[in-house]
Design a protein around this motif. Structure first.
Motif, PDB file in Angstrom:
ATOM      1  N   LYS A  31       0.834  -1.199   0.000  1.00  0.00           N
ATOM      2  CA  LYS A  31       0.000   0.000   0.000  1.00  0.00           C
ATOM      3  C   LYS A  31       0.869   1.249   0.000  1.00  0.00           C
ATOM      4  N   THR A  32       0.281   2.325  -0.493  1.00  0.00           N
ATOM      5  CA  THR A  32       0.964   3.604  -0.475  1.00  0.00           C
ATOM      6  C   THR A  32       0.834   4.198   0.924  1.00  0.00           C
ATOM      7  N   LYS A  33       1.590   5.238   1.175  1.00  0.00           N
ATOM      8  CA  LYS A  33       1.380   5.959   2.431  1.00  0.00           C
ATOM      9  C   LYS A  33       0.046   6.711   2.337  1.00  0.00           C
ATOM     10  N   GLU A  34      -0.538   6.971   3.475  1.00  0.00           N
ATOM     11  CA  GLU A  34      -1.823   7.655   3.517  1.00  0.00           C
ATOM     12  C   GLU A  34      -1.600   9.159   3.505  1.00  0.00           C
ATOM     13  N   ASP A  76       1.862   7.512  -8.845  1.00  0.00           N
ATOM     14  CA  ASP A  76       2.848   7.141  -9.865  1.00  0.00           C
ATOM     15  C   ASP A  76       3.933   6.234  -9.285  1.00  0.00           C
ATOM     16  N   ALA A  77       4.386   6.560  -8.080  1.00  0.00           N
ATOM     17  CA  ALA A  77       5.414   5.741  -7.436  1.00  0.00           C
ATOM     18  C   ALA A  77       4.876   4.337  -7.149  1.00  0.00           C
ATOM     19  N   PHE A  78       3.625   4.241  -6.730  1.00  0.00           N
ATOM     20  CA  PHE A  78       3.007   2.951  -6.425  1.00  0.00           C
ATOM     21  C   PHE A  78       2.873   2.107  -7.691  1.00  0.00           C
ATOM     22  N   ILE A  79       2.437   2.733  -8.780  1.00  0.00           N
ATOM     23  CA  ILE A  79       2.277   2.017 -10.051  1.00  0.00           C
ATOM     24  C   ILE A  79       3.630   1.488 -10.540  1.00  0.00           C
ATOM     25  N   ASN A  80       4.665   2.310 -10.419  1.00  0.00           N
ATOM     26  CA  ASN A  80       6.006   1.872 -10.819  1.00  0.00           C
ATOM     27  C   ASN A  80       6.482   0.719  -9.944  1.00  0.00           C
TER      28      ASN A  80
END
Length: 210
Positions: free
Chosen positions: A3-6, A24-28
């Motif tokens: 998960k990404t940061k909230e 974008d960072a999560f998708i990468n």
């Protein structure tokens, strides 16, 4: 679960951009490319854009997560409003009813805003403003003319909404408009489901994609 940061997001460009940078960072990190990367980013963009268009005294926590091949775009909106603020927001919601149709995600935004008013108090306030409860409350996107019993927890889902439309009269103007909105909506086209739930002073939304 990945998960990404909230992040707290609102109607500001700065916070919206920070959220998109996180997306974008999560998708990468997930190794998504091509159409899959584009589709997941579009779902996130639509969610962030919806929050930017909302009004009212609230905080919206945004994040994304991945588990067992399923991606979820998450939004948790919370508010602490007194009766005066709720009356003011309901009045705004009433005047907005005559505005041009805002599309599917605009209606989801209305669901979240009005859910934050606290369902029991909204039902009472509506008597002052006139009009049916379905005009302003979360249940405005349920089955046509259907209201839940007073005080029941409110949960809305895209899949149930589509089922209700399938069973409704296709010749009715409101049904035609609703189906047209779904056809034009990026989220309704791409998402496996959209679920919105209300509990006291918080509303959570989950867009499911795989």
């Amino acid at each position: 679960m990945d998960k990404t940061k909230e992040l707290y997001i609102s109607d500001t460009e700065e916070k919206a951009q920070k959220a998109l940078d996180t997306v974008d960072a999560f998708i990468n990190h997930q190794g998504l490319t091509g159409k899959r990367a584009i589709h997941l980013r579009l779902l996130a963009e639509e969610t962030i854009g919806m929050v930017k268009a909302m009004t009212g005294d609230y905080q919206a926590l945004f994040w994304m997560e991945h588990e067992d091949g399923e991606y979820r775009v998450k939004l948790l909106a919370k508010t602490k409003m007194n009766l005066e603020k709720k009356e003011e927001l309901l009045s705004v919601a009433t005047s907005k009813k005559n505005a041009a149709a805002k599309g599917f995600m605009g209606k989801i935004g209305d669901i979240i805003e009005n859910g934050l008013l606290n369902f029991d108090e909204v039902m009472s306030l509506q008597q002052e403003y006139g009009g049916g409860a379905a005009d302003f409350t979360m249940c405005g996107m349920g089955a046509p003319g259907e209201l839940p019993p007073m005080g029941d927890p409110l949960i809305w889902s895209l899949s149930n909404y589509k089922d209700a439309l399938d069973e409704a009269d296709d010749e009715e103007d409101d049904v035609k408009e609703a189906n047209d909105e779904l056809e034009k909506s990026i989220v309704a086209s791409l998402a496996k489901d959209v679920i919105v739930g209300v509990k006291k002073d918080s509303v959570d939304m989950t867009i499911i994609w795989s």
